[in-house]
Structures are given as C-alpha cells and as structure tokens.
Design an enzyme around this catalytic site. Structure first.
Site, mmCIF file in Angstrom:
data_model
loop_
_atom_site.group_PDB
_atom_site.id
_atom_site.type_symbol
_atom_site.label_atom_id
_atom_site.label_comp_id
_atom_site.label_asym_id
_atom_site.label_seq_id
_atom_site.Cartn_x
_atom_site.Cartn_y
_atom_site.Cartn_z
ATOM 1 N N LYS A 11 0.817 -1.213 0.000
ATOM 2 C CA LYS A 11 0.000 0.000 0.000
ATOM 3 C C LYS A 11 0.859 1.277 0.000
ATOM 4 O O LYS A 11 2.051 1.229 0.315
ATOM 5 C CB LYS A 11 -0.904 -0.012 1.244
ATOM 6 C CG LYS A 11 -1.922 -1.165 1.271
ATOM 7 C CD LYS A 11 -2.821 -1.018 2.492
ATOM 8 C CE LYS A 11 -3.855 -2.103 2.600
ATOM 9 N NZ LYS A 11 -4.754 -1.873 3.756
ATOM 10 N N TYR A 51 -12.605 -1.699 -3.039
ATOM 11 C CA TYR A 51 -13.038 -1.839 -1.641
ATOM 12 C C TYR A 51 -14.559 -1.684 -1.475
ATOM 13 O O TYR A 51 -15.026 -1.364 -0.379
ATOM 14 C CB TYR A 51 -12.301 -0.829 -0.758
ATOM 15 C CG TYR A 51 -10.899 -1.259 -0.359
ATOM 16 C CD1 TYR A 51 -10.694 -2.388 0.442
ATOM 17 C CD2 TYR A 51 -9.779 -0.541 -0.754
ATOM 18 C CE1 TYR A 51 -9.425 -2.794 0.829
ATOM 19 C CE2 TYR A 51 -8.490 -0.942 -0.373
ATOM 20 C CZ TYR A 51 -8.335 -2.063 0.421
ATOM 21 O OH TYR A 51 -7.074 -2.460 0.811
ATOM 22 N N PHE A 59 -14.918 3.837 8.113
ATOM 23 C CA PHE A 59 -13.548 4.179 7.706
ATOM 24 C C PHE A 59 -13.371 4.227 6.175
ATOM 25 O O PHE A 59 -12.265 4.396 5.688
ATOM 26 C CB PHE A 59 -12.551 3.192 8.312
ATOM 27 C CG PHE A 59 -12.798 1.733 7.965
ATOM 28 C CD1 PHE A 59 -12.385 1.213 6.741
ATOM 29 C CD2 PHE A 59 -13.441 0.893 8.863
ATOM 30 C CE1 PHE A 59 -12.614 -0.120 6.418
ATOM 31 C CE2 PHE A 59 -13.678 -0.448 8.543
ATOM 32 C CZ PHE A 59 -13.263 -0.950 7.315
ATOM 33 N N ARG A 87 -1.804 -14.353 4.519
ATOM 34 C CA ARG A 87 -2.478 -13.716 5.652
ATOM 35 C C ARG A 87 -1.639 -13.869 6.920
ATOM 36 O O ARG A 87 -1.586 -12.959 7.760
ATOM 37 C CB ARG A 87 -3.874 -14.322 5.876
ATOM 38 C CG ARG A 87 -4.847 -14.137 4.719
ATOM 39 C CD ARG A 87 -5.364 -12.747 4.548
ATOM 40 N NE ARG A 87 -6.137 -12.274 5.678
ATOM 41 C CZ ARG A 87 -6.777 -11.097 5.712
ATOM 42 N NH1 ARG A 87 -6.726 -10.272 4.657
ATOM 43 N NH2 ARG A 87 -7.453 -10.725 6.746
ATOM 44 N N THR A 93 -4.769 -7.088 11.136
ATOM 45 C CA THR A 93 -5.101 -5.811 10.482
ATOM 46 C C THR A 93 -4.533 -4.622 11.248
ATOM 47 O O THR A 93 -3.962 -3.701 10.660
ATOM 48 C CB THR A 93 -6.641 -5.669 10.381
ATOM 49 O OG1 THR A 93 -7.167 -6.852 9.778
ATOM 50 C CG2 THR A 93 -7.036 -4.465 9.554
ATOM 51 N N ARG A 104 3.127 -6.576 9.082
ATOM 52 C CA ARG A 104 2.482 -5.432 9.746
ATOM 53 C C ARG A 104 3.162 -5.084 11.070
ATOM 54 O O ARG A 104 3.300 -3.908 11.408
ATOM 55 C CB ARG A 104 0.989 -5.709 9.911
ATOM 56 C CG ARG A 104 0.235 -5.512 8.573
ATOM 57 C CD ARG A 104 -1.150 -6.045 8.628
ATOM 58 N NE ARG A 104 -1.979 -5.610 7.485
ATOM 59 C CZ ARG A 104 -3.126 -6.169 7.149
ATOM 60 N NH1 ARG A 104 -3.602 -7.178 7.863
ATOM 61 N NH2 ARG A 104 -3.810 -5.731 6.114
ATOM 62 N N ASN A 114 -1.555 0.246 7.129
ATOM 63 C CA ASN A 114 -1.076 -1.072 7.558
ATOM 64 C C ASN A 114 -0.324 -1.833 6.468
ATOM 65 O O ASN A 114 -0.199 -3.050 6.508
ATOM 66 C CB ASN A 114 -2.205 -1.898 8.187
ATOM 67 C CG ASN A 114 -3.338 -2.186 7.233
ATOM 68 O OD1 ASN A 114 -3.317 -1.750 6.089
ATOM 69 N ND2 ASN A 114 -4.316 -2.940 7.692
ATOM 70 N N HIS A 117 -2.108 -5.538 1.798
ATOM 71 C CA HIS A 117 -3.423 -6.184 1.674
ATOM 72 C C HIS A 117 -3.189 -7.602 1.186
ATOM 73 O O HIS A 117 -2.271 -7.832 0.399
ATOM 74 C CB HIS A 117 -4.295 -5.445 0.660
ATOM 75 C CG HIS A 117 -5.457 -6.258 0.172
ATOM 76 N ND1 HIS A 117 -6.642 -6.323 0.848
ATOM 77 C CD2 HIS A 117 -5.582 -7.084 -0.898
ATOM 78 C CE1 HIS A 117 -7.463 -7.149 0.202
ATOM 79 N NE2 HIS A 117 -6.838 -7.629 -0.857
ATOM 80 N N GLU A 128 -10.166 -10.435 -7.014
ATOM 81 C CA GLU A 128 -9.201 -9.341 -6.874
ATOM 82 C C GLU A 128 -8.083 -9.443 -7.916
ATOM 83 O O GLU A 128 -7.636 -8.425 -8.447
ATOM 84 C CB GLU A 128 -8.640 -9.335 -5.442
ATOM 85 C CG GLU A 128 -9.717 -8.935 -4.434
ATOM 86 C CD GLU A 128 -9.284 -9.045 -2.975
ATOM 87 O OE1 GLU A 128 -10.109 -8.722 -2.105
ATOM 88 O OE2 GLU A 128 -8.124 -9.453 -2.696
HETATM 89 P P1 RTP Z 1 -6.903 -6.031 3.920
HETATM 90 O O1 RTP Z 1 -8.297 -6.301 3.370
HETATM 91 O O2 RTP Z 1 -6.387 -4.659 3.564
HETATM 92 O O3 RTP Z 1 -5.936 -7.121 3.627
HETATM 93 O O4 RTP Z 1 -6.986 -6.001 5.486
HETATM 94 P P2 RTP Z 1 -7.868 -6.857 6.434
HETATM 95 O O5 RTP Z 1 -8.611 -7.931 5.678
HETATM 96 O O6 RTP Z 1 -6.961 -7.260 7.515
HETATM 97 O O7 RTP Z 1 -8.888 -5.767 6.922
HETATM 98 P P3 RTP Z 1 -10.358 -5.399 6.390
HETATM 99 O O8 RTP Z 1 -11.295 -5.599 7.518
HETATM 100 O O9 RTP Z 1 -10.654 -6.081 5.096
HETATM 101 O O10 RTP Z 1 -10.225 -3.839 6.147
HETATM 102 C C1 RTP Z 1 -9.643 -3.336 4.957
HETATM 103 C C2 RTP Z 1 -8.708 -2.222 5.293
HETATM 104 O O11 RTP Z 1 -9.439 -1.115 5.805
HETATM 105 C C3 RTP Z 1 -8.643 -0.415 6.747
HETATM 106 N N1 RTP Z 1 -9.345 -0.324 8.016
HETATM 107 N N2 RTP Z 1 -9.365 0.778 8.709
HETATM 108 N N3 RTP Z 1 -9.846 2.711 10.726
HETATM 109 C C4 RTP Z 1 -10.343 1.486 10.868
HETATM 110 O O12 RTP Z 1 -10.988 1.144 11.831
HETATM 111 C C5 RTP Z 1 -10.079 0.509 9.815
HETATM 112 N N4 RTP Z 1 -10.501 -0.744 9.796
HETATM 113 C C6 RTP Z 1 -10.034 -1.277 8.635
HETATM 114 C C7 RTP Z 1 -7.364 -1.185 6.947
HETATM 115 O O13 RTP Z 1 -6.336 -0.545 6.197
HETATM 116 C C8 RTP Z 1 -7.676 -2.558 6.371
HETATM 117 O O14 RTP Z 1 -6.533 -3.179 5.864
HETATM 118 MG MG MG Z 2 -9.810 -7.595 3.976
#
Ligand code: RTP
Ligand code: MG
Length: 140
Positions: A11, A51, A59, A87, A93, A104, A114, A117, A128
């Site tokens: 990212k 997204y 967010f 993962r 996350t 991370r 973070n 992805h 994707e």
């Molecule tokens: P990713 O999709 O990016 O691999 O990450 P992830 O599955 O661990 O997290 P996900 O729940 O899919 O959320 C996607 C991205 O959104 C941002 N986020 N910000 N500010 C917040 O509370 C918040 N929560 C999620 C993060 O950058 C996350 O990677």
């Molecule tokens: Mg995700």
C-alpha cells in the site's frame, strides 16, 4: 497441498517509505512466488471499486483517501496454501495486535496505514486478481 494464487498489495504508506523490496523479500522468504507485479497510482474510482465491500463502513472515506495518496504495488503470489500463508505473513489488520516477525508488526504504522493487503478466501482472491490483471500479465 494445493498450489494457490492470491492477490497482494503493497500500500502507499509502504511504497512512500521505499519498502517495496523489503516487503517482497518477506513474502519470498516465506515461500511465495511473485508471478505478476505492477506499480499503479489508483484513481478514486478504482479504490472505491476495489473496496466496494466496505462502502458502508465508517472508515471507507479514509481508506480510499489512503489508497489514492501514492503508488501501490499490486501483485499475484503463488505457492502452497498461498492465501492463508500470505495472511499469516501479513499479521493482524491492526499492527498493535500483529505477531512478531509479521509484515504489519515490522512495518505498519496504524490500522489505516497497515502497509499490505491480502485476499482472505479463494473467491475474493480470484475476483481481486481479475480486478487488476489480465491472464497474459500473470507468468507462473
Ligand atoms: P486487507 O483487506 O487490507 O488485507 O486487510 P484486512 O482484511 O486485515 O482488513 P479489512 O477488515 O478487510 O479492512 C480493509 C482495510 O481497511 C482499513 N481499516 N481501517 N480505521 C479502521 O478502523 C479501519 N478498519 C479497517 C485497513 O487498512 C484494512 O486493511
Ligand atoms: Mg480484507
């Protein structure tokens, strides 16, 4: 065990800090092979489309803003159990909750910044990969 493909992104928070090589090395050291890679500066439309699943989340605006703030390296990774393995290497996350040695924990700044992805399931991996790459851009 099955050879899988997954979709990965380095990212903007990470590319801005010149961490493309360091993060790619962590993926390769874990046994994943980069079979496609390109550097893109996402448009707002591309980030919102990618997204879309999060569009109702509080967010979402911040997420799209971060993803359009600089270059992203989009990649396809191949290997045994690639989706789950990626993962695991990424870590939680929120970097505050990520295990030692994960990308991370090592490089991320916050939950919003973070660094990486990774697809979370076979269906999302296929979607994707298709969002960013044509078949001829993937060389196994
Ligand atoms: P990713 O999709 O990016 O691999 O990450 P992830 O599955 O661990 O997290 P996900 O729940 O899919 O959320 C996607 C991205 O959104 C941002 N986020 N910000 N500010 C917040 O509370 C918040 N929560 C999620 C993060 O950058 C996350 O990677
Ligand atoms: Mg995700």
């Amino acid at each position: 065990m099955a050879i899988e493909r997954t979709f990965s992104m380095i990212k903007p928070d990470a590319t801005k800090r010149n961490l493309t090589g360091a993060i790619t090395k962590m993926l390769e050291d874990a046994g994943l092979r980069v079979v496609a890679s390109k550097r893109v500066w996402m448009s707002k439309r591309e980030a919102e489309g990618f997204y879309a699943v999060h569009k109702e989340r509080p967010f979402f605006g911040e997420l799209v803003e971060g993803m359009t703030s600089g270059p992203t390296v989009v990649q396809v990774l191949e290997g045994e159990n690639a989706i789950l393995k990626n993962r695991e290497i990424m870590g939680a996350t929120n970097p505050a909750n990520a295990d030692e040695g994960t990308i991370r924990k090592t490089h991320a700044l916050s939950i919003g910044e973070n660094s990486v992805h990774g697809s979370d399931a076979p269906e999302t991996a296929a979607q994707e990969i298709k969002y960013w790459f044509s078949d001829t851009e993937i060389v196994g």
